[in-house]
Design a protein around this motif. Structure first.
Motif, PDB file in Angstrom:
ATOM      1  N   MET A   1     -14.363 -11.454  -8.446  1.00 52.23           N
ATOM      2  CA  MET A   1     -14.043 -11.267  -7.030  1.00 52.23           C
ATOM      3  C   MET A   1     -12.857 -10.325  -6.861  1.00 52.23           C
ATOM      4  O   MET A   1     -11.900 -10.381  -7.622  1.00 52.23           O
ATOM      5  CB  MET A   1     -13.714 -12.619  -6.414  1.00 52.23           C
ATOM      6  CG  MET A   1     -13.178 -12.524  -5.023  1.00 52.23           C
ATOM      7  SD  MET A   1     -13.392 -14.046  -4.134  1.00 52.23           S
ATOM      8  CE  MET A   1     -11.732 -14.339  -3.615  1.00 52.23           C
ATOM      9  N   VAL A   2     -12.942  -9.483  -5.878  1.00 54.21           N
ATOM     10  CA  VAL A   2     -11.860  -8.538  -5.612  1.00 54.21           C
ATOM     11  C   VAL A   2     -10.889  -9.160  -4.616  1.00 54.21           C
ATOM     12  O   VAL A   2     -11.299  -9.682  -3.579  1.00 54.21           O
ATOM     13  CB  VAL A   2     -12.410  -7.213  -5.050  1.00 54.21           C
ATOM     14  CG1 VAL A   2     -11.276  -6.234  -4.776  1.00 54.21           C
ATOM     15  CG2 VAL A   2     -13.423  -6.608  -6.017  1.00 54.21           C
ATOM     16  N   THR A   3      -9.608  -9.120  -4.973  1.00 53.90           N
ATOM     17  CA  THR A   3      -8.562  -9.686  -4.126  1.00 53.90           C
ATOM     18  C   THR A   3      -7.651  -8.569  -3.650  1.00 53.90           C
ATOM     19  O   THR A   3      -7.306  -7.667  -4.418  1.00 53.90           O
ATOM     20  CB  THR A   3      -7.727 -10.689  -4.946  1.00 53.90           C
ATOM     21  OG1 THR A   3      -8.593 -11.730  -5.404  1.00 53.90           O
ATOM     22  CG2 THR A   3      -6.616 -11.293  -4.116  1.00 53.90           C
ATOM     23  N   LEU A   4      -7.272  -8.626  -2.379  1.00 50.85           N
ATOM     24  CA  LEU A   4      -6.284  -7.684  -1.855  1.00 50.85           C
ATOM     25  C   LEU A   4      -4.936  -8.392  -1.829  1.00 50.85           C
ATOM     26  O   LEU A   4      -4.823  -9.495  -1.297  1.00 50.85           O
ATOM     27  CB  LEU A   4      -6.657  -7.223  -0.442  1.00 50.85           C
ATOM     28  CG  LEU A   4      -8.059  -6.636  -0.259  1.00 50.85           C
ATOM     29  CD1 LEU A   4      -8.220  -6.079   1.158  1.00 50.85           C
ATOM     30  CD2 LEU A   4      -8.344  -5.547  -1.280  1.00 50.85           C
ATOM     31  N   ARG A   5      -3.921  -7.758  -2.430  1.00 47.87           N
ATOM     32  CA  ARG A   5      -2.592  -8.391  -2.493  1.00 47.87           C
ATOM     33  C   ARG A   5      -1.518  -7.312  -2.555  1.00 47.87           C
ATOM     34  O   ARG A   5      -1.806  -6.140  -2.857  1.00 47.87           O
ATOM     35  CB  ARG A   5      -2.498  -9.303  -3.722  1.00 47.87           C
ATOM     36  CG  ARG A   5      -2.671  -8.567  -5.048  1.00 47.87           C
ATOM     37  CD  ARG A   5      -2.308  -9.445  -6.230  1.00 47.87           C
ATOM     38  NE  ARG A   5      -2.605  -8.797  -7.500  1.00 47.87           N
ATOM     39  CZ  ARG A   5      -1.834  -7.906  -8.112  1.00 47.87           C
ATOM     40  NH1 ARG A   5      -0.685  -7.531  -7.554  1.00 47.87           N
ATOM     41  NH2 ARG A   5      -2.174  -7.368  -9.263  1.00 47.87           N
ATOM     42  N   SER A   6      -0.296  -7.724  -2.283  1.00 42.32           N
ATOM     43  CA  SER A   6       0.826  -6.793  -2.425  1.00 42.32           C
ATOM     44  C   SER A   6       1.033  -6.472  -3.898  1.00 42.32           C
ATOM     45  O   SER A   6       0.772  -7.306  -4.769  1.00 42.32           O
ATOM     46  CB  SER A   6       2.114  -7.414  -1.886  1.00 42.32           C
ATOM     47  OG  SER A   6       1.993  -7.652  -0.519  1.00 42.32           O
ATOM     48  N   VAL A  46      -2.847  -3.615  -3.141  1.00 38.88           N
ATOM     49  CA  VAL A  46      -3.755  -3.241  -4.229  1.00 38.88           C
ATOM     50  C   VAL A  46      -5.015  -4.103  -4.154  1.00 38.88           C
ATOM     51  O   VAL A  46      -4.984  -5.238  -3.671  1.00 38.88           O
ATOM     52  CB  VAL A  46      -3.092  -3.396  -5.622  1.00 38.88           C
ATOM     53  CG1 VAL A  46      -1.946  -2.423  -5.786  1.00 38.88           C
ATOM     54  CG2 VAL A  46      -2.647  -4.822  -5.894  1.00 38.88           C
ATOM     55  N   ALA A  47      -6.117  -3.524  -4.644  1.00 34.48           N
ATOM     56  CA  ALA A  47      -7.371  -4.270  -4.799  1.00 34.48           C
ATOM     57  C   ALA A  47      -7.463  -4.646  -6.267  1.00 34.48           C
ATOM     58  O   ALA A  47      -7.545  -3.776  -7.137  1.00 34.48           O
ATOM     59  CB  ALA A  47      -8.557  -3.414  -4.378  1.00 34.48           C
TER      60      ALA A  47
END
Ligand SMILES: CC(C)(COP(=O)(O)OP(=O)(O)OC[C@H]1O[C@@H](n2cnc3c(N)ncnc32)[C@H](O)[C@@H]1OP(=O)(O)O)[C@@H](O)C(=O)NCCC(=O)NCCS
Length: 165
Positions: A1-6, A46-47
């Protein structure tokens, strides 16, 4: 799974590699990336796919006038992961974050020949605002696009299928 985070400090070497993969000669030198990180860590999204960085997005509210303007400085996805919705998700999350911080308008510069990016930005509601023949120096023209974050959301808007950490 792709997560978007700082972005995190430990991501910087991978982010530098990613940036060179995406932008080549126009990638940030590592020391500039570190300086941007020091000043704007929370504004670099970032992804992350199980520890692998697929793309990143950087947009920064202006300290000048008007104070409710942000500059969208970078959006990129590594070549082998394009066309999977990562770029749109990064952009939507970035714009949503700016909106919630009270930013009213967003400005960016893009190569008119970059049809994928231009089409993506137009679908997000950006509209042409100008042209600079030497935006990044000689032989580097860019069109300037503006987005009014207070305008109604585009009918093209799609709910992101990616998660936000
Ligand atoms: C622009 C960029 C960030 C888009 O990232 P991406 O992950 O491929 O984008 P998405 O998969 O979310 O697709 C966004 C839209 O572009 C379309 N698209 C993506 N790749 C495409 C291609 N090769 N040809 C045509 N359309 C394409 C998608 O169909 C999608 O449209 P839709 O949502 O209406 O279906 C990516 O191409 C990139 O990193 N380019 C190099 C860096 C760059 O140009 N950055 C922007 C300028 S600063």
């Amino acid at each position: 799974m792709v997560t978007l985070r700082s972005v995190r400090l430990e991501d910087l070497p991978a982010l530098g590699t990613l940036d060179r993969n995406i932008f080549g000669d126009l990638a940030y030198p590592y020391f500039v990336l570190r300086q941007i990180f020091d000043v704007h860590q929370e504004e670099i999204l970032v992804a992350d796919d199980h520890g692998v960085l697929l793309g990143y997005s950087l947009a920064v509210p202006s300290t000048g006038s008007p104070s409710d303007l942000a500059h969208y400085l970078a959006l990129g996805v590594r070549a082998e992961d394009r066309g999977r919705g990562v770029g749109r998700s990064l952009a939507e999350e970035t714009l949503s974050g700016l909106r919630s911080r009270g930013v009213r308008s967003v400005r960016l510069a893009v190569d008119a020949a970059n049809t994928v990016a231009v089409k993506l930005y137009l679908s997000l509601g950006f509209t042409p605002a100008g042209y600079e023949p030497q935006y990044y120096g000689e032989g580097q023209p860019r069109i300037v696009l503006d987005l009014n974050l207070l305008a109604p959301r585009s009918a093209n808007h799609r709910v992101s299928e990616l998660a936000r950490e």
